[in-house]
Design a protein around this motif. Structure first.
Motif, PDB file in Angstrom:
ATOM      1  N   GLY A 109       0.816  -1.209   0.000  1.00 10.03           N
ATOM      2  CA  GLY A 109       0.000   0.000   0.000  1.00 10.03           C
ATOM      3  C   GLY A 109       0.847   1.256   0.000  1.00 10.03           C
ATOM      4  O   GLY A 109       0.536   2.240  -0.692  1.00 10.03           O
ATOM      5  N   ILE A 110       1.937   1.240   0.773  1.00  7.23           N
ATOM      6  CA  ILE A 110       2.819   2.405   0.835  1.00  7.23           C
ATOM      7  C   ILE A 110       3.526   2.620  -0.499  1.00  7.23           C
ATOM      8  O   ILE A 110       3.672   3.751  -0.962  1.00  7.23           O
ATOM      9  CB  ILE A 110       3.831   2.250   1.986  1.00  7.23           C
ATOM     10  CG1 ILE A 110       3.110   2.416   3.332  1.00  7.23           C
ATOM     11  CG2 ILE A 110       4.962   3.269   1.876  1.00  7.23           C
ATOM     12  CD1 ILE A 110       3.955   2.110   4.533  1.00  7.23           C
ATOM     13  N   LEU A 111       3.963   1.533  -1.140  1.00  7.14           N
ATOM     14  CA  LEU A 111       4.577   1.652  -2.460  1.00  7.14           C
ATOM     15  C   LEU A 111       3.602   2.271  -3.464  1.00  7.14           C
ATOM     16  O   LEU A 111       3.970   3.165  -4.239  1.00  7.14           O
ATOM     17  CB  LEU A 111       5.023   0.278  -2.958  1.00  7.14           C
ATOM     18  CG  LEU A 111       6.394  -0.217  -2.490  1.00  7.14           C
ATOM     19  CD1 LEU A 111       6.577  -1.687  -2.844  1.00  7.14           C
ATOM     20  CD2 LEU A 111       7.509   0.621  -3.110  1.00  7.14           C
ATOM     21  N   THR A 112       2.354   1.793  -3.431  1.00  6.21           N
ATOM     22  CA  THR A 112       1.339   2.338  -4.331  1.00  6.21           C
ATOM     23  C   THR A 112       1.117   3.817  -4.071  1.00  6.21           C
ATOM     24  O   THR A 112       1.088   4.636  -4.999  1.00  6.21           O
ATOM     25  CB  THR A 112       0.015   1.571  -4.162  1.00  6.21           C
ATOM     26  OG1 THR A 112       0.230   0.191  -4.447  1.00  6.21           O
ATOM     27  CG2 THR A 112      -1.048   2.109  -5.117  1.00  6.21           C
ATOM     28  N   ASP A 113       0.968   4.183  -2.784  1.00  2.00           N
ATOM     29  CA  ASP A 113       0.753   5.591  -2.429  1.00  2.00           C
ATOM     30  C   ASP A 113       1.942   6.453  -2.834  1.00  2.00           C
ATOM     31  O   ASP A 113       1.777   7.601  -3.268  1.00  2.00           O
ATOM     32  CB  ASP A 113       0.501   5.723  -0.924  1.00  2.00           C
ATOM     33  CG  ASP A 113      -0.854   5.169  -0.510  1.00  2.00           C
ATOM     34  OD1 ASP A 113      -1.704   4.979  -1.402  1.00  2.00           O
ATOM     35  OD2 ASP A 113      -1.059   4.912   0.688  1.00  2.00           O
ATOM     36  N   THR A 114       3.154   5.903  -2.667  1.00  2.00           N
ATOM     37  CA  THR A 114       4.358   6.668  -3.006  1.00  2.00           C
ATOM     38  C   THR A 114       4.413   6.988  -4.490  1.00  2.00           C
ATOM     39  O   THR A 114       4.661   8.127  -4.896  1.00  2.00           O
ATOM     40  CB  THR A 114       5.619   5.882  -2.590  1.00  2.00           C
ATOM     41  OG1 THR A 114       5.611   5.701  -1.171  1.00  2.00           O
ATOM     42  CG2 THR A 114       6.882   6.631  -2.991  1.00  2.00           C
ATOM     43  N   PHE A 115       4.151   5.981  -5.327  1.00  3.97           N
ATOM     44  CA  PHE A 115       4.217   6.210  -6.769  1.00  3.97           C
ATOM     45  C   PHE A 115       3.047   7.054  -7.279  1.00  3.97           C
ATOM     46  O   PHE A 115       3.140   7.660  -8.338  1.00  3.97           O
ATOM     47  CB  PHE A 115       4.278   4.879  -7.519  1.00  3.97           C
ATOM     48  CG  PHE A 115       5.638   4.247  -7.500  1.00  3.97           C
ATOM     49  CD1 PHE A 115       6.638   4.731  -8.330  1.00  3.97           C
ATOM     50  CD2 PHE A 115       5.940   3.199  -6.649  1.00  3.97           C
ATOM     51  CE1 PHE A 115       7.915   4.164  -8.322  1.00  3.97           C
ATOM     52  CE2 PHE A 115       7.204   2.628  -6.634  1.00  3.97           C
ATOM     53  CZ  PHE A 115       8.195   3.119  -7.464  1.00  3.97           C
TER      54      PHE A 115
END
Length: 347
Positions: free
Chosen positions: A188-194
């Protein structure tokens, strides 16, 4: 005595550079109680323009490089950026009194690349008559983006864990569902970051630079505006830095130590990666030196707006002050060291 004089001269030169000069000016405005402010929509517009410009420039550089010759050094550059941030996550970010988000933001800037330091390295090599690959400038976005994304993701993971601990009374549930929850958290954090505005603008510019032909709009619009917009951003960050300077009083020594030692440690990592590229692809001595220079440098252009947009809670006094005030002078002064070391091991 000459060494001390060179250090002092380099520091004074950095104080006069726009990045640090406008940061200090912003701090002075805040210290004097100025009511100066930039509306938030204007600030966000400035950040998007800056990051689009950085992405476009990087994409244009990548497109003009030889793809086959670029692959191995580019992968190694990205690995160096990630390694630097991971090293910061187990050193500075765990220092007593240093908040994880401030530590990771600082490590992110040190993992990213200073274009001005890279240019200084090229100038030194040109004066020494040391050849290097023409695509070197295309390597910096690989190290830059890898380091910044890694730092942002690790900072957000640390924040999420602390939030979970506070909700659960200081303990995390580590039963059979623990690893699954952790994978979901990181995903989820990777998705939010990108998807974040900062990284999205950087990647959009990179993609357009590689796949399209934006040179005309880049030269006529983005390039002329860039330095002026960056100065306004640093003025804003200087005011924020002054407001949060008190947070660093008890741990200032940690940032001083990191700012002085990190460029030398990171440069050695870059030198090692350059030697691997040399043995695999015949990467030149000049290329090895410049990979070490990039690793030793800390971002003064792409990093601050990216971190300010993705990690607004991080303290600019910590990451910009340490990077630009200490890291950059040390990185520039270390350029002759990488030339000497590369000459010894590649002789």
């Amino acid at each position: 005595m000459d060494i001390l004089l060179n250090i002092l001269t380099t520091i004074l030169d950095q104080l006069q550079k726009p990045t640090l000069a406008f940061l200090i000016a912003g701090m002075m405005l805040a210290a004097l109680g100025s009511k100066f402010e930039v509306p938030d929509p204007v600030y966000k517009f400035i950040v998007i323009l800056l990051l689009l410009k950085v992405g476009l420039g990087a994409g244009i550089a990548v497109k003009s490089a030889d793809p086959l010759a670029l692959v191995v050094p580019a992968l190694l550059a990205a690995a160096v950026g990630i390694a630097i941030v991971l090293l910061g996550s187990v050193t500075l970010a765990r220092w007593k009194g240093v908040t994880p988000v401030d530590g990771m933001a600082t490590a992110g800037l040190f993992g990213a690349v200073s274009a001005s330091t890279l240019a200084a390295g090229m100038a030194v090599l040109d004066s020494e008559g040391v050849a290097y690959e023409g695509f070197i400038g295309a390597l910096y976005p690989f190290m830059d983006i890898a380091a910044l994304v890694t730092a942002i993701v690790l900072a957000k993971v640390a924040q999420a864990r602390r939030a979970a601990q506070s909700v659960q009374g200081g303990t995390l549930t580590m039963g059979g569902s623990g690893p699954k929850l952790e994978r979901g958290l990181i995903g989820g954090i990777l998705t939010d970051t990108f998807r974040s505005p900062a990284i999205s603008a950087l990647l959009a510019g990179l993609g357009i630079g590689i796949l399209a032909d934006p040179a005309s709009v880049f030269d006529s619009f983005y390039e002329p505006l860039f330095r002026g917009l960056l100065s306004i951003l640093m003025l804003i960050m200087g005011m924020e830095a002054w407001a949060r300077l008190s947070e660093l009083r008890k741990v200032a020594h940690a940032y001083v130590l990191y700012g002085v030692a990190a460029p030398l440690m990171h440069g050695m990592i870059g030198l090692g990666a350059g030697l691997i590229a040399h043995h695999l692809t015949g990467f030149s001595q000049g290329g090895v030196v410049l990979l070490a220079v990039m690793a030793a440098s800390s971002s003064d252009i792409s990093g601050p707006p990216t971190l300010r947009g993705a990690l607004p809670e991080a303290n600019p006094s910590a990451y910009v002050g340490t990077s630009t005030g200490l890291g950059t002078p040390v990185a520039i002064l270390s350029i002759p060291l990488w030339i000497a070391l590369s000459g010894l091991v590649m002789a």
